[in-house]
Design a protein around this motif. Structure first.
Motif, PDB file in Angstrom:
ATOM      1  N   PRO A   7       2.406  -7.932 -18.746  1.00  0.00           N
ATOM      2  CA  PRO A   7       2.082  -7.864 -17.314  1.00  0.00           C
ATOM      3  C   PRO A   7       1.808  -6.419 -16.894  1.00  0.00           C
ATOM      4  N   VAL A   8       0.778  -6.252 -16.129  1.00  0.00           N
ATOM      5  CA  VAL A   8       0.379  -4.924 -15.670  1.00  0.00           C
ATOM      6  C   VAL A   8       1.080  -4.635 -14.350  1.00  0.00           C
ATOM      7  N   ASN A   9       1.639  -3.476 -14.248  1.00  0.00           N
ATOM      8  CA  ASN A   9       2.346  -3.078 -13.026  1.00  0.00           C
ATOM      9  C   ASN A   9       1.370  -2.367 -12.101  1.00  0.00           C
ATOM     10  N   ASN A  10       0.728  -3.101 -11.206  1.00  0.00           N
ATOM     11  CA  ASN A  10      -0.240  -2.533 -10.276  1.00  0.00           C
ATOM     12  C   ASN A  10       0.334  -2.404  -8.868  1.00  0.00           C
ATOM     13  N   SER A  11       1.633  -2.382  -8.751  1.00  0.00           N
ATOM     14  CA  SER A  11       2.216  -2.327  -7.411  1.00  0.00           C
ATOM     15  C   SER A  11       2.042  -0.934  -6.813  1.00  0.00           C
ATOM     16  N   LYS A  12       1.880  -0.923  -5.527  1.00  0.00           N
ATOM     17  CA  LYS A  12       1.742   0.340  -4.808  1.00  0.00           C
ATOM     18  C   LYS A  12       3.121   0.967  -4.633  1.00  0.00           C
ATOM     19  N   PRO A  13       3.186   2.285  -4.574  1.00  0.00           N
ATOM     20  CA  PRO A  13       4.494   2.902  -4.326  1.00  0.00           C
ATOM     21  C   PRO A  13       4.982   2.574  -2.921  1.00  0.00           C
ATOM     22  N   ARG A  14       6.274   2.370  -2.808  1.00  0.00           N
ATOM     23  CA  ARG A  14       6.853   2.015  -1.514  1.00  0.00           C
ATOM     24  C   ARG A  14       6.805   3.211  -0.568  1.00  0.00           C
ATOM     25  N   LEU A  15       6.593   2.929   0.705  1.00  0.00           N
ATOM     26  CA  LEU A  15       6.598   3.971   1.721  1.00  0.00           C
ATOM     27  C   LEU A  15       7.981   4.059   2.334  1.00  0.00           C
ATOM     28  N   LYS A  16       8.384   5.258   2.663  1.00  0.00           N
ATOM     29  CA  LYS A  16       9.664   5.453   3.330  1.00  0.00           C
ATOM     30  C   LYS A  16       9.434   5.532   4.832  1.00  0.00           C
ATOM     31  N   VAL A  17      10.362   4.974   5.578  1.00  0.00           N
ATOM     32  CA  VAL A  17      10.282   5.008   7.031  1.00  0.00           C
ATOM     33  C   VAL A  17      11.087   6.206   7.528  1.00  0.00           C
ATOM     34  N   SER A  18      10.475   6.994   8.375  1.00  0.00           N
ATOM     35  CA  SER A  18      11.130   8.171   8.921  1.00  0.00           C
ATOM     36  C   SER A  18      12.090   7.770  10.042  1.00  0.00           C
ATOM     37  N   PHE A  19      13.329   8.190   9.912  1.00  0.00           N
ATOM     38  CA  PHE A  19      14.342   7.880  10.918  1.00  0.00           C
ATOM     39  C   PHE A  19      13.994   8.543  12.246  1.00  0.00           C
ATOM     40  N   LEU A  20      13.500   9.761  12.193  1.00  0.00           N
ATOM     41  CA  LEU A  20      13.109  10.471  13.414  1.00  0.00           C
ATOM     42  C   LEU A  20      11.927   9.773  14.100  1.00  0.00           C
ATOM     43  N   GLY A  21      11.007   9.239  13.317  1.00  0.00           N
ATOM     44  CA  GLY A  21       9.886   8.494  13.895  1.00  0.00           C
ATOM     45  C   GLY A  21      10.347   7.248  14.624  1.00  0.00           C
ATOM     46  N   VAL A  22      11.313   6.539  14.045  1.00  0.00           N
ATOM     47  CA  VAL A  22      11.850   5.350  14.698  1.00  0.00           C
ATOM     48  C   VAL A  22      12.549   5.720  15.999  1.00  0.00           C
ATOM     49  N   GLY A  67       5.467   9.214  17.423  1.00  0.00           N
ATOM     50  CA  GLY A  67       6.371   8.470  16.553  1.00  0.00           C
ATOM     51  C   GLY A  67       5.628   7.559  15.595  1.00  0.00           C
ATOM     52  N   PHE A  68       4.586   6.865  16.083  1.00  0.00           N
ATOM     53  CA  PHE A  68       3.830   5.985  15.206  1.00  0.00           C
ATOM     54  C   PHE A  68       3.001   6.761  14.195  1.00  0.00           C
ATOM     55  N   ARG A  69       2.551   7.954  14.547  1.00  0.00           N
ATOM     56  CA  ARG A  69       1.769   8.757  13.609  1.00  0.00           C
ATOM     57  C   ARG A  69       2.621   9.269  12.464  1.00  0.00           C
ATOM     58  N   HIS A  70       3.913   9.529  12.735  1.00  0.00           N
ATOM     59  CA  HIS A  70       4.799  10.100  11.706  1.00  0.00           C
ATOM     60  C   HIS A  70       5.893   9.104  11.300  1.00  0.00           C
ATOM     61  N   LEU A  71       5.580   7.836  11.344  1.00  0.00           N
ATOM     62  CA  LEU A  71       6.580   6.821  11.024  1.00  0.00           C
ATOM     63  C   LEU A  71       6.787   6.680   9.535  1.00  0.00           C
ATOM     64  N   TYR A  72       5.727   6.666   8.742  1.00  0.00           N
ATOM     65  CA  TYR A  72       5.831   6.440   7.311  1.00  0.00           C
ATOM     66  C   TYR A  72       5.642   7.746   6.546  1.00  0.00           C
ATOM     67  N   LYS A  73       6.447   7.903   5.487  1.00  0.00           N
ATOM     68  CA  LYS A  73       6.325   9.055   4.595  1.00  0.00           C
ATOM     69  C   LYS A  73       6.093   8.551   3.187  1.00  0.00           C
ATOM     70  N   LYS A  74       5.308   9.259   2.428  1.00  0.00           N
ATOM     71  CA  LYS A  74       5.128   8.926   1.024  1.00  0.00           C
ATOM     72  C   LYS A  74       6.314   9.481   0.244  1.00  0.00           C
ATOM     73  N   PRO A  75       6.780   8.725  -0.750  1.00  0.00           N
ATOM     74  CA  PRO A  75       7.950   9.211  -1.534  1.00  0.00           C
ATOM     75  C   PRO A  75       7.639  10.381  -2.406  1.00  0.00           C
TER      76      PRO A  75
END
Length: 75
Positions: A7-22, A67-75
């Protein structure tokens, strides 16, 4: 008999949610809901002058956008 492919692992890396953005989104939404001119929750029970409500509405919308612009961060 043919071998099964691995099986090929083609999953996208998970995004982290910024606590300050929330927190910024929650604070902006509270400002908009509570102090919106003519329709805010606090304005329905109390008279709050427009000199306080319009800047609070603008600040609330700005916090929502920021807040919505800086909600997600790449790991």
């Amino acid at each position: 008999m043919a071998k099964a492919n691995k099986p090929v692992n083609n999953s996208k890396p998970r995004l982290k949610v910024s606590f300050l953005g929330v927190l910024m989104i929650l604070l902006g939404a509270d400002l908009v809901l509570l102090l919106a001119p003519e329709v805010g929750i606090l304005n329905s029970g109390f008279y709050i002058p427009d000199i306080y409500t319009w800047p609070a509405l603008i600040a609330g919308v700005a916090l929502l956008v920021f807040g919505f612009r800086h909600l997600y961060k790449k790991p």
